[in-house]
Design an enzyme around this catalytic site. Structure first.
Site, short mmCIF file in Angstrom:
data_model
loop_
_atom_site.label_atom_id
_atom_site.label_comp_id
_atom_site.label_asym_id
_atom_site.label_seq_id
_atom_site.Cartn_x
_atom_site.Cartn_y
_atom_site.Cartn_z
CG ASN A 177 45.84 -5.64 5.86
OD1 ASN A 177 44.71 -5.68 6.32
ND2 ASN A 177 46.60 -6.72 5.75
CG ASP A 178 47.64 -2.42 9.70
OD1 ASP A 178 47.27 -3.60 9.75
OD2 ASP A 178 48.83 -2.07 9.78
CB VAL A 179 43.87 2.47 6.96
CG1 VAL A 179 45.17 3.02 7.50
CG2 VAL A 179 43.99 2.09 5.50
#
Lengths: 463, 94
Positions: free
Chosen positions: A389-391
């Site tokens: 998600n974050d990446v």
């Protein structure tokens, strides 16, 4: 054993450590490097039993207890290292680092109890340094463990007046250190240790989950320096060399890691104090998303010419590495070009995902680093994001207030279609909303990564 | 050269070696390198053994034995876990 022979053998061990770090810097020699390091450590540990001040005092005092304590250490350390799941390895490294820092602080305290008033100023300063930094490393590493194990929130913990409490603790440490130097005694030294333990906790609490690995690396470098300082107190050259090597290489590594994430070390440590309260855009989870079935996903994949798989920590947690390889093999057999886009910090630590995929025998040539894969997303039909998600969060580029702002991301938004395999709408480890989830070209398939992938594989076979 | 200056020289030279050996390392190896460096500082075990030998009082002995346990976990566990990580990479290179 004479002092000269002892010191020469210690030099051999020090050279082993240098070769170990050198070896660990290249994939081909890494494993051998680690073994050379272990041999150096074994040599250094064995020879200390045969030399202490003068040969006629051998064997060591308390020999039986020393060996018993070492046995306990081996019985705890080896099974922990063998049994830990690869997904939980960053936590274990954090714990190992913490106990190392704790050991250095204890060594300094014992040596101080022994030397008492006779210690020179330089020795006192080295002792204070070791007690303070070793204790910070110990308690700080423990907090990073709690964060990585998700036993506590992974979001930055900031409380009202936090800055003041940290500042006061630091001032207390300096005042007590001055007390140790001027008056001396056991009480101020133990108080110094206690304040430093508190400082370690306060110092790591405000760090967000995604930045924790960098803090571990920094604490690792700190522990190295405490080992060097205790080497000075004990006049043990080997400890000075080994500790300094770790301190210096750890500092470089911390900077490299921070650079890979597009973050500054200062921003990581103090960012939570300066950032305004993060206004999570559209945090109401009621916004519409397009969710699809395994069949929908299979059809999208089947008519693609090029697919980029973006694996994240969710894939590793679900132990879905083997299933994703099966899917990739199936697509390749249909003549579809498949690549894995690996973010430098995919997983929990830099390089962690490479380790996890290597475990599943994914061909090394299919793993593409971020710089290679980013320009190709425009020619990619489907970006399949599995448990990441974050990446891939565009907020890193578009929202200056986001905690991950400035981190380089995999630009999956440039692909024609984006598929997310996710457990839920829960945000990623950094705790921020991902706008891409609401995008028109995004399809979501909810569920455990392994179950979802298995369903997609069977749907694809049925087509 | 006095002892203090000799030890200080060793310290400074070791800093440069430490900077030099890891100046170029791919992100793939950041995790194993951190773990390997972490294992190396477990060598504080040597210091813990030395102070355990020196210990006269029960307090000193107890603290140094705890230090030995902690340092051994760091040293032995660190090398074993690094080896496990690196084992995964073998045979994958062309």
């Amino acid at each position: 054993m004479s002092r000269d022979i002892y010191d020469l053998l210690g030099l051999v061990a020090a050279v082993c450590f240098i070769l170990a770090l050198k070896g660990l810097s290249s994939p081909r020699t890494a494993r051998r490097g680690n073994l050379i390091g272990a041999v150096g450590a074994l040599l250094a540990t064995v020879i200390v039993f045969f030399y202490v001040e003068s040969p006629d005092v051998l064997p060591l005092n308390n020999l039986g207890l020393i060996l018993a304590a070492m046995t306990v250490g081996v019985l705890v350390g080896v099974p922990a290292a063998r049994r830990v799941q690869m997904t939980q390895m960053p936590q274990l490294v954090a714990l190992f680092n913490g106990v190392g820092g704790g050991a250095a602080a204890l060594v300094a305290i014992v040596e101080y109890l022994k030397l008492g008033e006779t210690a020179s100023l330089a020795v006192l300063i080295a002792t204070i340094f070791t007690v303070v930094v070793g204790s910070v490393s110990f308690s700080g590493s423990f907090v990073t463990f709690l964060k990585l194990q998700e036993l506590m929130t992974t979001r930055p913990v900031v409380f009202p007046g936090g800055r003041f409490v940290i500042g006061a603790t630091l001032a207390g440490i300096i005042a007590v250190a001055a007390w140790v130097i001027t008056e001396g005694g056991t009480t101020p030294l133990l108080l110094l240790g206690a304040l430093s333990l508190l400082f370690g906790v306060l110092f790591v609490l405000p760090v967000g989950g995604a930045d924790v690995p960098i803090v571990i690396s920094l604490l690792n470098a700190f522990t190295g320096l405490t080992v060097a300082a205790s080497g000075y107190v004990l006049e043990a050259t080997l400890l000075i060399v080994a500790g300094t090597l770790v301190g210096a290489s750890g500092t470089i590594l911390t900077r490299l890691m921070a650079a890979a994430m597009g973050r500054s070390i200062f921003g990581i440590l103090f960012g939570a104090f300066t950032a305004k309260a993060v206004d999570a855009v559209g945090s109401d989870s009621a916004r519409p998303v397009k969710s699809g079935s395994a069949e929908d996903v299979a059809i999208l994949l089947n008519y693609a010419q090029r697919v980029v798989i973006v694996p994240g920590f969710g894939l590793a947690v679900a132990q879905a590495q083997h299933t994703v390889r099966e899917l990739a093999d199936l697509l390749t057999a249909k003549g579809i070009e498949v690549a894995y886009g690996i973010h430098p910090v995919a997983g929990r630590m830099p390089g962690h995902m490479n380790v996890l995929l290597a475990e599943a025998n994914v061909p090394y040539e299919q793993l593409a680093e971020m710089e290679e894969v980013n320009p190709t997303f425009a020619q990619t039909d489907v970006a399949l994001v599995i448990g990441a998600n974050d990446v891939v969060n565009p907020a890193a580029k578009s929202t200056p207030s986001a905690p991950i702002y400035g981190m380089p991301i995999l630009e999956v938004a440039n692909a024609a279609n984006v598929i997310f395999l996710k457990r839920s709408m829960r945000p990623g480890f950094a705790g921020i909303e991902n706008e891409l989830l609401y995008d028109q070209k995004t399809t979501l398939l909810f569920g455990d990564a392994k179950t979802s992938l298995t369903a997609v594989v069977s749907a694809l076979k049925a087509l | 050269m006095s002892d203090v200056v000799a030890l200080f020289s060793i310290f400074i030279l070791a800093i440069f070696i430490g900077f030099e050996v890891v100046s170029k390392v791919s992100t793939t190896l950041h995790t194993p390198l951190m773990s390997g460096a972490n294992a190396i500082h477990g060598i504080i075990l040597v210091g813990a053994i030395i102070v355990a030998d020196h210990s006269d009082t029960t307090l000193e002995l107890v603290l140094s034995l705890i230090a030995i346990v902690l340092a051994t976990i760091n040293l032995v566990g660190g090398f074993v876990v690094t080896d496990r990580m690196l084992e995964m990479f073998k045979g994958k290179k062309k």
